[in-house]
Structures are given as C-alpha cells and as structure tokens.
Enzyme design. Structure first.
Site, short mmCIF file in Angstrom:
data_model
loop_
_atom_site.label_atom_id
_atom_site.label_comp_id
_atom_site.label_asym_id
_atom_site.label_seq_id
_atom_site.Cartn_x
_atom_site.Cartn_y
_atom_site.Cartn_z
N ASP A 156 4.39 0.78 -2.09
CA ASP A 156 5.32 -0.35 -1.89
C ASP A 156 6.79 0.04 -1.74
OD1 ASP A 156 3.52 -2.39 -1.72
OD2 ASP A 156 3.56 -2.88 -3.84
N LYS A 195 -3.36 6.12 9.86
CA LYS A 195 -3.40 6.15 8.39
C LYS A 195 -4.83 6.47 7.98
CE LYS A 195 -2.30 3.28 4.34
NZ LYS A 195 -1.06 2.90 3.66
N ASP A 223 -1.42 -2.57 7.27
CA ASP A 223 -0.32 -1.67 7.63
C ASP A 223 -0.33 -1.37 9.13
OD1 ASP A 223 0.18 -1.61 4.95
OD2 ASP A 223 0.01 0.56 4.70
N ASN A 265 15.35 3.43 1.54
CA ASN A 265 15.04 2.06 1.97
C ASN A 265 15.69 1.05 1.03
OD1 ASN A 265 13.81 0.02 3.48
ND2 ASN A 265 12.00 -0.01 2.16
N GLY A 281 1.03 7.85 4.78
CA GLY A 281 0.21 8.15 3.60
C GLY A 281 -0.22 6.89 2.89
N SER A 282 -0.99 7.08 1.81
CA SER A 282 -1.37 5.98 0.93
C SER A 282 -0.70 6.27 -0.40
CB SER A 282 -2.89 5.96 0.73
OG SER A 282 -3.56 6.06 1.97
N TYR A 321 7.05 -0.36 6.49
CA TYR A 321 8.24 -1.03 7.07
C TYR A 321 9.07 -0.03 7.88
CZ TYR A 321 12.14 -4.30 7.31
OH TYR A 321 13.12 -5.15 7.76
N1 ATP Z 1 13.99 -2.87 4.22
C1 ATP Z 1 13.16 -3.88 3.94
N2 ATP Z 1 13.55 -5.16 4.18
C2 ATP Z 1 12.72 -6.21 3.94
N3 ATP Z 1 11.46 -6.08 3.46
C3 ATP Z 1 11.02 -4.84 3.19
C4 ATP Z 1 11.83 -3.67 3.42
N4 ATP Z 1 11.12 -2.59 3.06
C5 ATP Z 1 9.93 -3.03 2.64
N5 ATP Z 1 9.86 -4.37 2.71
C6 ATP Z 1 8.70 -5.22 2.32
O1 ATP Z 1 8.23 -4.75 1.05
C7 ATP Z 1 6.81 -4.75 1.01
C8 ATP Z 1 6.30 -3.33 0.74
O2 ATP Z 1 6.67 -2.50 1.84
P1 ATP Z 1 5.61 -1.59 2.61
O3 ATP Z 1 4.34 -2.34 2.85
O4 ATP Z 1 6.30 -1.04 3.80
O5 ATP Z 1 5.35 -0.48 1.50
P2 ATP Z 1 4.38 0.81 1.59
O6 ATP Z 1 5.10 1.93 0.95
O7 ATP Z 1 3.92 0.99 2.99
O8 ATP Z 1 3.16 0.36 0.66
P3 ATP Z 1 1.65 1.00 0.64
O9 ATP Z 1 1.71 2.09 -0.37
O10 ATP Z 1 0.83 -0.17 0.20
O11 ATP Z 1 1.30 1.48 2.02
C9 ATP Z 1 6.34 -5.34 2.33
O12 ATP Z 1 6.15 -6.72 2.17
C10 ATP Z 1 7.52 -5.06 3.28
O13 ATP Z 1 7.60 -5.97 4.35
MG MG Z 2 1.99 0.96 3.77
#
Ligand code: ATP
Ligand code: MG
Length: 228
Positions: free
Chosen positions: A13, A38, A56, A181, A118-119, A18
């Site tokens: 998360d 992925k 994703d 981020n 990655g996961s 994103y």
């Molecule tokens: N810069 C940003 N602005 C707005 N929303 C964001 C931003 N970064 C992440 N988010 C939101 O936060 C949430 C988590 O982000 P994301 O899904 O990209 O995480 P992840 O690291 O890919 O998680 P996972 O480990 O499950 O793959 C999502 O709802 C995403 O849209």
């Molecule tokens: Mg993700």
C-alpha cells in the site's frame, strides 16, 4: 526483447501500483511500447460473475495506456488479502517458478519497456511448502533485474528505506533509485527524509510524487535509462 525494471516498495500500500502507472505512461511518451507484469496478486476483488479481477494490472493498463496485449499481466490472482504463499496454499494453487519465468519472458518480449511490480515489500514469500520455498527477492535475483524502490514520503520512511536498501545490497540486487510517494513540498520532515534517505542508502531520490499526481516530474529519457 524489451528492457525491464522491477518496482519494489517499503511495504504494501505504499503506492507501487500508483507510481508504476505513471512510469508506464511516461515511457509511452518516447513513442515506445510500455507494459506491465506482476507475479502474484492477492486480495483481488470479484466482478458480478465471480471472476477475480487483477486490480493492479487493470489500473496500470488504464492509467498507463497499455493497449491490447496477449502477454499475461499477472500470473497468479488470489482473493484472500494475505501473503501470496498463504493465499496460494488456501486455494491449492501453488506458485511455480517456471510459470513466472515463462510469463515474464512473454511480457518482456511484448513491450519495449516492461515495468514489473512486486507484491508487498521486498521480503514476500511466494511459495512455502514441502516441495519448494522461495520469496520474491529470490525470483528477482533469478531473473536478474535491478529495482526501483517506492517509499512513502512521511514518518517512518528512513527506517523502511534503509532496511530495504540494506537487504537488497546483502542479496546482491542493484538499487537504481527511490521514488517518494505522497510527498508534500516544503514539509520540513519530508524534505529532511529525502535528504536522509539519499545519504543513508547511497541511492538517489529520482522523483517525488504528490497526492493525486497525474504525471511524473522527470524526463522520460532519464526514466528509460533505469531499464536494462
Ligand atoms: N500519490 C497518490 N495520490 C493519491 N492516491 C494514491 C497515491 N499513491 C497511492 N494512492 C492510493 O493508495 C492506495 C494504495 O496504493 P497502491 O495500490 O498503489 O499501493 P501498492 O504498493 O501497489 O499496494 P500492493 O502492495 O497492494 O500492490 C490506492 O488506493 C492508490 O490509488
Ligand atoms: Mg500494487
């Protein structure tokens, strides 16, 4: 054969998907094809007919503008929001390293640039049973990719980025850079985090992504040089 880069994060998360979508979109500006892959996604939602949705990949396809592709974007999709090794065990669908290799090779040959997400964080068990035990970092090393690290810009990020960088170094995976981020410009702690993270990991923060950003603040040519 396309060039590849693996996107890891300091945890789940943090915004890997994103930011990956913005990277995929940015590379298309070079007039090249830009794709996504992925290995395993857990915690997938279902559509109205009960099919698991590779969330994703769907997001990156939409925002990154990936066109129709015959290459698999995600190899294993599980409904449970748990580590892939456990989700795989619960569904009796163990992850095969051979299938990851084949799907990755297919995705790699379908695009000029392939961004592999990655996961979770860098230590993520993909399979843990009597037949085989391996984590995501074993597979990254096995396919020989370098990584870009996504980290949250806020409190706790020094610890998380330094531990991730040290682990990568220990196991011999090159770290190409870091993206912070949810960065808030002029926030004194986040600006200091950026400085501390660069000093303590030796890696460069190549971009800062703000809330709801729709573009990466770096040149496509510069981003492309990270892909191998
Ligand atoms: N810069 C940003 N602005 C707005 N929303 C964001 C931003 N970064 C992440 N988010 C939101 O936060 C949430 C988590 O982000 P994301 O899904 O990209 O995480 P992840 O690291 O890919 O998680 P996972 O480990 O499950 O793959 C999502 O709802 C995403 O849209
Ligand atoms: Mg993700």
């Amino acid at each position: 054969m396309g060039k590849c880069l693996f996107v890891t994060g300091t945890g789940t998360d943090v915004g890997k998907t994103y930011v990956t979508a913005l990277m995929v979109k940015k590379l298309r500006a070079l007039g090249k094809t830009s794709g996504y892959y992925k290995a395993a996604l857990s915690g997938a939602e279902k559509d109205s007919s009960g099919h698991l949705l590779p969330g994703d990949a769907d997001y990156v396809r939409r925002i990154g503008g990936i066109g129709r592709s015959t290459a698999p974007l995600v190899s294993y999709v599980y409904p449970d929001p748990v580590s892939p090794h456990l989700a795989a065990r619960l569904h009796q669908q163990p992850i095969s390293m051979e299938r990851l290799d084949a799907d990755f090779a297919s995705a790699k040959s379908s695009f000029d640039y392939l961004t592999v997400e990655g996961s979770g964080g860098i230590v993520c068990p993909l399979r843990w049973d009597r037949e085989a035990k391996f984590c995501l970092d074993d597979w990254i090393r096995h396919i020989g990719l370098s990584v870009l690290m996504i980290a949250d810009a806020g409190l706790g990020t020094i610890n998380a980025t330094v531990l991730t960088a040290e682990h990568l170094q220990k196991i011999g995976i090159p770290l190409k850079g870091i993206i912070l981020n949810r960065f808030h410009p002029q926030n004194i702690m986040e600006e200091d985090n950026l400085h501390m993270v660069e000093e303590m990991t030796g890696a460069r923060v190549i971009a800062k992504v703000t809330e709801n950003a729709t573009d990466l603040e770096i040149k496509a040519e510069g981003l492309a040089t990270l892909y191998e």
